[in-house]
Scaffold this active site. Structure first.
Site, PDB file in Angstrom:
ATOM      1  N   ASP A  76       0.835  -1.203   0.000  1.00 47.89           N
ATOM      2  CA  ASP A  76       0.000   0.000   0.000  1.00 47.89           C
ATOM      3  C   ASP A  76       0.869   1.251   0.000  1.00 47.89           C
ATOM      4  OD1 ASP A  76      -2.245  -1.545   0.079  1.00 47.89           O
ATOM      5  OD2 ASP A  76      -3.064  -0.674   1.910  1.00 47.89           O
ATOM      6  N   HIS A 221       3.562  -2.077   3.641  1.00 51.39           N
ATOM      7  CA  HIS A 221       3.446  -0.672   3.258  1.00 51.39           C
ATOM      8  C   HIS A 221       4.718  -0.172   2.590  1.00 51.39           C
ATOM      9  CE1 HIS A 221       0.143  -0.976   6.149  1.00 51.39           C
ATOM     10  NE2 HIS A 221      -0.384   0.046   5.500  1.00 51.39           N
TER      11      HIS A 221
END
Length: 271
Positions: A76, A221
């Protein structure tokens, strides 16, 4: 499967018609199921490589996840200044991942990195334009967040994403309806290291390895944290995660490959 908090917030329960598992033409025994009864199919995500001159370790044919033990690695908040390091690691290990990008301060800032993602066979999808929580804004604004994020990617790589990761994993019937209209499926996750809370690479690795199973979707992430409080252990954890899962017999695939030969269903939520 358990709900996992994303950046400290809980996933909203989705109102759906029913949860349908794929039959023989879908995901088979890999455990991945949509939580929406939609039957209309989205166009296939073009650009998902089955082999790449940039990555000679990549098999020429994608794995059949009805038979292989597959897992999808996803990131992400892409791209960032650290993304080239992530791409270097993935290339070294012959792994393709799915990157859920942010448009405003990421895709627009690092278009060359987005181009490299696609050129090296990774799946480039959207996390919206600016990470606004879709369940907390008006339907018109939610639609704008999704389409602007999607179009920012399309401007760089030449085709629109068909997968959305709703920020913080928060979705509801309104977001689902918008995605169905836009021909997009939603992708959550089954394994999260909460790498926004720790810089401990060993802890990040152990959390992922403990939560990953066949057909799993790993959430990490790709973001530089200016406060230096989080995210900074993620890159160092990636080689160990890949090596350990390969040793367990896992094959790394993109989300679209995980679903194949079925296609992502507009509005469906995969987790």
């Amino acid at each position: 499967m358990p709900r996992i908090p994303h950046r400290g917030s809980w996933v909203t329960t989705l109102v759906t018609a029913s949860a349908l598992a794929f039959g023989p033409s879908g995901c088979g025994g890999n455990g991945l199921t949509p939580r929406d009864g939609t039957t209309k199919q989205a166009p296939s995500a073009s650009g998902t490589a089955t082999g790449s001159a940039h990555n000679p370790q990549r098999p020429q044919r994608p794995a059949d996840c009805r038979r292989a033990k597959c897992v999808a690695l996803t990131f992400d908040d892409s791209p960032s200044a650290r993304t080239p390091r992530i791409l270097d690691i993935l290339r070294r290990y012959g792994v393709h991942a799915t990157f859920f990008t942010l448009g405003k301060h990421h895709v627009r800032k690092y278009p060359g990195t987005v181009g490299r993602m696609a050129a090296e066979g990774h799946e480039v999808e959207t996390l919206t334009w600016s990470h606004r929580i879709l369940t907390e804004i008006s339907p018109a604004d939610a639609r704008k967040e999704i389409t602007q994020g999607r179009d920012a990617v399309a401007k760089v790589i030449g085709h629109r994403p068909v997968l959305l990761r709703p920020p913080e994993g928060r979705t509801n019937a309104t977001v689902t309806a918008i995605c169905r209209q836009l021909g997009m499926a939603q992708v959550l996750w089954s394994a999260s290291a909460s790498d926004y809370q720790t810089t401990d690479s060993g802890l990040i690795s152990s959390r992922i390895l403990a939560e990953t199973g066949p057909g799993g979707i790993i959430l990490l992430h790709d973001l530089v944290d200016p406060t230096n409080r989080g995210y900074n252990g993620t890159v160092a954890a990636i080689p160990g995660i890949i090596s350990a899962l390969k040793a367990r017999g896992y094959t790394f695939v993109t989300i679209t490959e995980l679903l194949a030969p079925a296609r992502p269903r507009p509005g469906a939520v995969y987790e």
